[in-house]
Design a protein around this motif. Structure first.
Motif, mmCIF file in Angstrom:
data_model
loop_
_atom_site.group_PDB
_atom_site.id
_atom_site.type_symbol
_atom_site.label_atom_id
_atom_site.label_comp_id
_atom_site.label_asym_id
_atom_site.label_seq_id
_atom_site.Cartn_x
_atom_site.Cartn_y
_atom_site.Cartn_z
ATOM 1 N N GLY A 11 26.840 40.318 48.684
ATOM 2 C CA GLY A 11 27.726 40.227 47.519
ATOM 3 C C GLY A 11 27.254 41.119 46.391
ATOM 4 O O GLY A 11 26.767 42.236 46.612
ATOM 5 N N MET A 12 27.359 40.601 45.168
ATOM 6 C CA MET A 12 27.085 41.393 43.964
ATOM 7 C C MET A 12 25.654 41.931 43.933
ATOM 8 O O MET A 12 25.425 43.128 43.843
ATOM 9 N N ILE A 13 24.664 41.026 44.024
ATOM 10 C CA ILE A 13 23.277 41.452 43.796
ATOM 11 C C ILE A 13 22.750 42.300 44.966
ATOM 12 O O ILE A 13 21.820 43.090 44.801
ATOM 13 N N ALA A 14 23.386 42.153 46.148
ATOM 14 C CA ALA A 14 22.963 42.944 47.316
ATOM 15 C C ALA A 14 23.040 44.440 47.016
ATOM 16 O O ALA A 14 22.216 45.229 47.491
ATOM 17 N N PHE A 33 23.461 41.407 56.852
ATOM 18 C CA PHE A 33 24.199 40.293 57.476
ATOM 19 C C PHE A 33 24.863 39.480 56.379
ATOM 20 O O PHE A 33 24.289 39.282 55.299
ATOM 21 N N ASP A 34 26.083 39.013 56.661
ATOM 22 C CA ASP A 34 26.767 38.080 55.761
ATOM 23 C C ASP A 34 27.559 37.147 56.665
ATOM 24 O O ASP A 34 28.012 37.553 57.743
ATOM 25 N N ASN A 35 27.724 35.886 56.240
ATOM 26 C CA ASN A 35 28.518 35.011 57.115
ATOM 27 C C ASN A 35 30.011 35.315 57.012
ATOM 28 O O ASN A 35 30.798 34.763 57.770
ATOM 29 N N PRO A 72 24.046 32.571 48.100
ATOM 30 C CA PRO A 72 24.050 31.647 46.959
ATOM 31 C C PRO A 72 22.751 30.841 46.901
ATOM 32 O O PRO A 72 22.130 30.550 47.934
ATOM 33 N N SER A 73 22.349 30.468 45.679
ATOM 34 C CA SER A 73 21.002 29.927 45.459
ATOM 35 C C SER A 73 20.639 28.742 46.359
ATOM 36 O O SER A 73 19.516 28.645 46.853
ATOM 37 N N GLY A 74 21.588 27.830 46.569
ATOM 38 C CA GLY A 74 21.308 26.662 47.405
ATOM 39 C C GLY A 74 21.483 26.955 48.893
ATOM 40 O O GLY A 74 21.468 26.028 49.712
ATOM 41 N N ALA A 75 21.646 28.235 49.228
ATOM 42 C CA ALA A 75 21.721 28.634 50.647
ATOM 43 C C ALA A 75 20.656 29.702 50.916
ATOM 44 O O ALA A 75 20.837 30.583 51.745
ATOM 45 N N HIS A 76 19.547 29.640 50.171
ATOM 46 C CA HIS A 76 18.430 30.576 50.415
ATOM 47 C C HIS A 76 17.542 30.095 51.561
ATOM 48 O O HIS A 76 16.996 30.877 52.307
ATOM 49 N N MET A 77 17.386 28.742 51.642
ATOM 50 C CA MET A 77 16.359 28.196 52.527
ATOM 51 C C MET A 77 16.602 28.535 54.011
ATOM 52 O O MET A 77 15.673 29.005 54.695
ATOM 53 N N VAL A 92 13.002 36.580 48.231
ATOM 54 C CA VAL A 92 14.125 35.685 47.935
ATOM 55 C C VAL A 92 14.587 35.877 46.494
ATOM 56 O O VAL A 92 13.771 35.874 45.570
ATOM 57 N N GLU A 93 15.905 36.020 46.303
ATOM 58 C CA GLU A 93 16.460 36.101 44.943
ATOM 59 C C GLU A 93 16.139 34.814 44.174
ATOM 60 O O GLU A 93 15.906 33.758 44.756
ATOM 61 N N LYS A 94 16.161 34.903 42.851
ATOM 62 C CA LYS A 94 15.956 33.732 42.018
ATOM 63 C C LYS A 94 17.199 32.850 42.071
ATOM 64 O O LYS A 94 18.276 33.401 42.248
ATOM 65 N N PRO A 95 17.089 31.544 41.907
ATOM 66 C CA PRO A 95 15.872 30.757 42.002
ATOM 67 C C PRO A 95 15.435 30.693 43.465
ATOM 68 O O PRO A 95 16.262 30.822 44.352
HETATM 69 N N1 LIG Z 1 17.860 38.880 39.963
HETATM 70 C C1 LIG Z 1 19.016 38.932 39.337
HETATM 71 O O1 LIG Z 1 19.107 39.517 38.247
HETATM 72 C C2 LIG Z 1 20.221 38.289 39.964
HETATM 73 C C3 LIG Z 1 21.499 38.621 39.504
HETATM 74 C C4 LIG Z 1 22.602 38.035 40.117
HETATM 75 C C5 LIG Z 1 22.433 37.126 41.155
HETATM 76 N N2 LIG Z 1 21.195 36.782 41.570
HETATM 77 C C6 LIG Z 1 20.988 35.776 42.636
HETATM 78 O O2 LIG Z 1 21.449 36.342 43.867
HETATM 79 C C7 LIG Z 1 22.071 35.349 44.688
HETATM 80 C C8 LIG Z 1 23.490 35.801 45.053
HETATM 81 O O3 LIG Z 1 24.247 36.019 43.875
HETATM 82 P P1 LIG Z 1 25.527 37.016 43.873
HETATM 83 O O4 LIG Z 1 25.975 37.092 42.472
HETATM 84 O O5 LIG Z 1 25.210 38.254 44.617
HETATM 85 O O6 LIG Z 1 26.576 36.129 44.718
HETATM 86 P P2 LIG Z 1 27.870 36.627 45.488
HETATM 87 O O7 LIG Z 1 28.765 35.451 45.592
HETATM 88 O O8 LIG Z 1 28.399 37.886 44.869
HETATM 89 O O9 LIG Z 1 27.313 37.017 46.942
HETATM 90 C C9 LIG Z 1 26.808 36.074 47.863
HETATM 91 C C10 LIG Z 1 27.102 36.577 49.283
HETATM 92 O O10 LIG Z 1 26.447 35.705 50.210
HETATM 93 C C11 LIG Z 1 27.342 35.433 51.298
HETATM 94 N N3 LIG Z 1 26.924 34.161 51.907
HETATM 95 C C12 LIG Z 1 27.176 32.894 51.477
HETATM 96 N N4 LIG Z 1 26.537 32.005 52.258
HETATM 97 C C13 LIG Z 1 25.893 32.727 53.215
HETATM 98 C C14 LIG Z 1 25.069 32.384 54.307
HETATM 99 N N5 LIG Z 1 24.765 31.114 54.561
HETATM 100 N N6 LIG Z 1 24.575 33.364 55.086
HETATM 101 C C15 LIG Z 1 24.884 34.670 54.826
HETATM 102 N N7 LIG Z 1 25.666 35.062 53.800
HETATM 103 C C16 LIG Z 1 26.154 34.104 53.000
HETATM 104 C C17 LIG Z 1 28.713 35.431 50.675
HETATM 105 O O11 LIG Z 1 29.735 35.649 51.637
HETATM 106 C C18 LIG Z 1 28.586 36.572 49.656
HETATM 107 O O12 LIG Z 1 28.947 37.816 50.229
HETATM 108 C C19 LIG Z 1 22.015 34.048 43.872
HETATM 109 O O13 LIG Z 1 20.913 33.288 44.279
HETATM 110 C C20 LIG Z 1 21.829 34.520 42.438
HETATM 111 O O14 LIG Z 1 21.140 33.573 41.632
HETATM 112 C C21 LIG Z 1 20.096 37.363 40.999
#
Ligand SMILES: NC(=O)c1ccc[n+]([C@@H]2O[C@H](COP(=O)([O-])OP(=O)(O)OC[C@H]3O[C@@H](n4cnc5c(N)ncnc54)[C@H](O)[C@@H]3O)[C@@H](O)[C@H]2O)c1
Length: 365
Positions: A11-14, A33-35, A72-77, A92-95
């Protein structure tokens, strides 16, 4: 041979991870990989890496040495533990995760597999943060008295509506604190900690359809005896740069995002004036104050470099698993205090039961 990276969660942070990896000569993004398979395909198209629609297959790819977790944060583990079991180093991204139990499962899995685990807090690598830490270690503030973090940001309703996970206890783990202000909670604890006791209040005032707080206020007592405050919100339009203030009996310093705005000590040192001049307008982005994507990727680059060196030298990275767990623990203690109206002592013996008071009218359908 460059070290191969794989991104999980596209997603975004990737995108920031891909740019940071691209900046390192000895690293290469080889897989993602993304689901949601289309999300992985899009990132692969943009970067030229291989898209996987099966996590097991990506983790079996011998060219992947390190994975970065951007789900998403609660799906890091789940992906972090699977990656460790497959022998991959894990960033691992925060948190780190949204409960202590889930953090511990990641830490244990990485320890058992003897792989490096790092948590992402890019602000720690900014020169201003490094200078502040060094000045504290050198005792330049005298007796530390006050340490404050102010994160007065703004997020639109559309931001929360843009992903089903945003603003939920289960997957965001909290609101303005657990998602946004956690960078400052980590920095403040690194500078002044450990935090010993918190008292707090939280509220949901300016957003609909979220379960979590958009305003939080906590007073802190550090183990050193110093006191402090955390103010965090996503409901302060138009959003200001995050600020940390450190005060002591012999000095005061104020950081605003990557800038140092105040740097003044009873005992002067050569270079103080030059440092202040050089770092006073260093911030080149919005710092995420109003737009989550208005951030740089240079902090991520520095962190990934640190992890690569940690792997090579067999040392711990600057922000390892236990370091990543600390800000989660502080924030959970703040939530517990806000829910019970009582001071909460750290370390926590177990995860508090959250959400404390489900608000039926605010919950996502
Ligand atoms: N360090 C930073 O400055 C910073 C900034 C933004 C976000 N983050 C962290 O990054 C993480 C993601 O945030 P985001 O804004 O990129 O979210 P997002 O919603 O833009 O992207 C999340 C991606 O994960 C995918 N996904 C969901 N569950 C999944 C799974 N079980 N397996 C594989 N893929 C899965 C979704 O389809 C989506 O493409 C969060 O934990 C957030 O706190 C950190």
């Amino acid at each position: 041979m460059p070290v191969g990276f794989g991104i999980i969660g596209c997603g975004m942070i990737a995108r920031f991870h891909a740019r940071a990896i691209g900046d390192i000569r000895t690293a290469r993004l080889v897989a993602c990989f993304d689901n949601v398979p289309q999300a992985a395909a899009r990132l692969a198209n943009e970067t030229g890496c291989r898209a996987y629609s099966d996590l097991k297959k990506m983790l079996a790819d011998p060219q992947v040495d390190v994975v970065t977790i951007c789900t998403p944060s609660g799906a890091h583990m789940e992906p972090a533990v699977a990656a460790a079991r497959a022998g991959k180093h894990v960033i691992v991204e925060k948190p780190l995760e949204v409960t202590l139990r889930r953090c511990d499962r990641i830490i244990d899995a990485c320890k058992k597999a003897d792989v490096v685990l790092a948590t992402i807090f890019p602000s720690r690598f900014h020169e201003s943060s490094q200078r502040m830490k060094r000045a504290i270690e050198q005792g330049r503030f005298g007796r530390l008295t006050l340490g404050d973090a102010y994160v007065k940001w703004y997020r639109t309703q559309q931001y929360y509506d843009s992903g089903a996970w945003r603003g939920t206890w289960k997957l965001d783990g909290g609101g303005a604190l657990m998602n946004q202000a956690i960078h400052s909670v980590d920095l403040l604890d690194w500078f002044m900690g450990p935090v010993k006791e918190v008292t707090a209040q939280t509220a949901t005032l300016a957003h609909r359809r979220i379960e979590v707080e958009d305003v939080a206020l906590a007073t802190l007592r550090f183990q050193s005896g110093a006191l402090g405050v955390i103010e965090a919100t996503t409901a302060a339009w138009p959003g200001a740069l995050k600020r940390i203030e450190i005060h002591g009996s012999e000095g005061s310093a104020v950081m605003e995002e990557e800038d140092i705005k105040t740097w003044t000590f009873a005992r002067k040192a050569a270079g103080d004036a030059a440092l202040l001049k050089r770092l006073t307008s260093k911030t080149t982005t919005g710092g995420g104050a109003a737009d989550p994507a208005a951030i740089g990727h240079h902090g991520h680059t520095a962190l990934f470099r640190d992890v690569l060196e940690a792997i090579q030298k067999g040392r711990a990275p600057l922000i390892d698993g236990p370091q990543g767990r600390r800000s989660v623990e502080i924030i959970l203690a703040i939530y517990q205090s806000a829910a019970t109206g009582r001071a909460v002592q750290l370390p926590l013996q177990r995860d508090p039961v959250l959400p404390p008071k489900p608000r039926a009218n605010r919950r996502r359908k």
